[in-house]
Design a protein around this motif. Sequence first.
Motif, short mmCIF file in Angstrom:
data_model
loop_
_atom_site.label_atom_id
_atom_site.label_comp_id
_atom_site.label_asym_id
_atom_site.label_seq_id
_atom_site.Cartn_x
_atom_site.Cartn_y
_atom_site.Cartn_z
N GLY A 15 0.86 -1.01 0.06
CA GLY A 15 0.13 0.21 -0.19
C GLY A 15 0.85 1.42 0.05
N GLY A 16 0.28 2.48 -0.79
CA GLY A 16 1.39 3.42 -0.86
C GLY A 16 0.67 4.59 -0.38
N ILE A 36 8.04 -0.15 -0.96
CA ILE A 36 6.57 0.02 -1.09
C ILE A 36 5.84 -0.73 -2.42
CG2 ILE A 36 4.70 1.70 -1.41
CD1 ILE A 36 6.52 2.13 1.01
N THR A 38 2.43 -0.99 -4.58
CA THR A 38 1.44 0.01 -4.79
C THR A 38 1.21 -0.04 -6.20
OG1 THR A 38 0.43 2.25 -4.70
CG2 THR A 38 2.95 1.91 -4.68
N GLU A 40 0.21 2.33 -7.88
CA GLU A 40 0.14 3.90 -7.89
C GLU A 40 1.26 4.55 -8.41
OE1 GLU A 40 -1.41 7.94 -5.83
OE2 GLU A 40 -1.60 5.91 -4.65
N SER A 43 3.21 7.55 -5.47
CA SER A 43 2.37 7.52 -4.22
C SER A 43 3.02 8.05 -3.11
CB SER A 43 2.17 5.83 -3.95
OG SER A 43 3.11 5.49 -3.42
N SER A 46 5.58 6.01 -1.70
CA SER A 46 7.08 5.87 -2.33
C SER A 46 7.74 7.02 -2.67
CB SER A 46 6.53 5.22 -3.78
OG SER A 46 5.62 6.09 -4.32
N THR A 52 10.12 1.24 -4.79
CA THR A 52 8.88 1.01 -5.01
C THR A 52 8.60 -0.30 -6.07
OG1 THR A 52 8.14 3.09 -4.44
CG2 THR A 52 6.60 1.87 -5.71
N TYR A 57 -2.53 -5.15 -6.71
CA TYR A 57 -2.54 -6.06 -5.62
C TYR A 57 -2.72 -7.70 -5.84
CZ TYR A 57 -2.54 -1.56 -3.03
OH TYR A 57 -2.10 -0.40 -2.61
N PHE A 77 -2.60 -1.17 3.87
CA PHE A 77 -3.82 -1.44 3.09
C PHE A 77 -4.04 -2.86 3.08
CE2 PHE A 77 -5.49 -3.01 -0.89
CZ PHE A 77 -6.52 -2.14 -1.20
#
Length: 377
Positions: A15-16, A36, A38, A40, A43, A46, A52, A57, A77
């Motif tokens: 989760g980010g 991280i 994620t 995204e 994020s 990150s 990252t 997910y 998350f």
Amino acid sequence: MSFPLPPNSTIGIIGGGQLGRMSAQAAARLGYKCHIFTPEMESPASLVSARTTIADYDDLKALRNFAEQVDVITFEFENVIAEGLDILANIKSVRPSPHILRISQYRIAEKTCINQFGIATAPWRAVHSPADLEKAIAELGLPSILKTSRLGYDGKGQVMLRSMADAAQAYPALASMPLILEGFVDFACEVSVVVARGADGSMAAFDVVENRHRDHILDLTLAPARIAEETAAQARAIARKIAESLDLVGLLAVEMFIDRSGKVLVNELAPRPHNSGHWTIDACPASQFELHIRAVAGLPLPPGERHSDAVMKNLVGPEETALWPEILQTPGLIPHLYGKTEARLGRKMGHVTRLFPRGSLPGEFGIAAALGPLAPR
Ligand SMILES: Nc1ncnc2c1ncn2[C@@H]1O[C@H](COP(=O)(O)OP(=O)(O)O)[C@@H](O)[C@H]1O
Ligand SMILES: [Mg+2]
């Protein structure tokens, strides 16, 4: 990898968002790196972390690669699919353990589990069909709240039912998955407790705080909650009991209602840092994020003590975010911004904390005055 994790180890965070960002900031101060995971780009987490992985997910291959590159895995998350959790746990220590994530992902399991621990919730029924819903309404009465069993947040995926007509309208809109119907709690206030637990069973809990929502999104947290000491002690005991009963290693936030008779009812669990714990960054020697990282890394847990009372106000959406220049000019407001580029409606962009000497949290007018440009109008 053995625990405690030595300095320069890498903590993997799924989760980010801002919870990951503030966990990574706490990890950095303890000499750890964060990686991280994620979907995204850029994020909040990150932007302040060493590495990252950008992937969905449910990308099992990416989860496997990620697990191979880190020393321990945790979450900001909790909605990783069961298969993904198994893959992670086969490669590295996952803290909190997947069974706790599975429980908190699914309201029916969550409420069943809490009740099995002998802890009260609002009365509730699982709803798998229109007939179930009709029976549940007959048993629990109206008003009541129909919620999706998965993926709800900030009040999304729930509808208040005041009539059978509401029920007929709400059911098809939500029923792509199992639902639960909860009796409406006419609460005196909403509170939460954040508790950390280490692998050795040691625990540290923060004070009970009061949470106020606006448009279903947390608006204000008051620390400590202004409730009877006896009620606060009960809320803390409940949080500890849940952490222990789940054999938690990591951080757990327990959201609760205090009803009009002073009874404590558990609403939800979040096995991760929580928005209602942000005040601890500024008001406690060790914040919820530090305790999260310490628990996950196997470091000793200092007590969740506060040196100050505090009010935390979220900055939500474009309107409040536009007040940033005024916030920076207001003495006493401690500003936090999460590095998100677009201030969409209802999006949490940052928060501010205002501290008061311990034991002198002011009343309503004092709180409004202390928030300066963010005072409720
Ligand atoms: N049974 C209930 N009775 C009264 N209010 C409720 C009830 N369930 C939820 N709410 C209100 O809706 C908010 C969001 O519900 P919650 O179950 O915590 O879902 P979310 O996942 O969106 O946080 C709660 O913080 C509370 O204010
Ligand atoms: Mg909630």
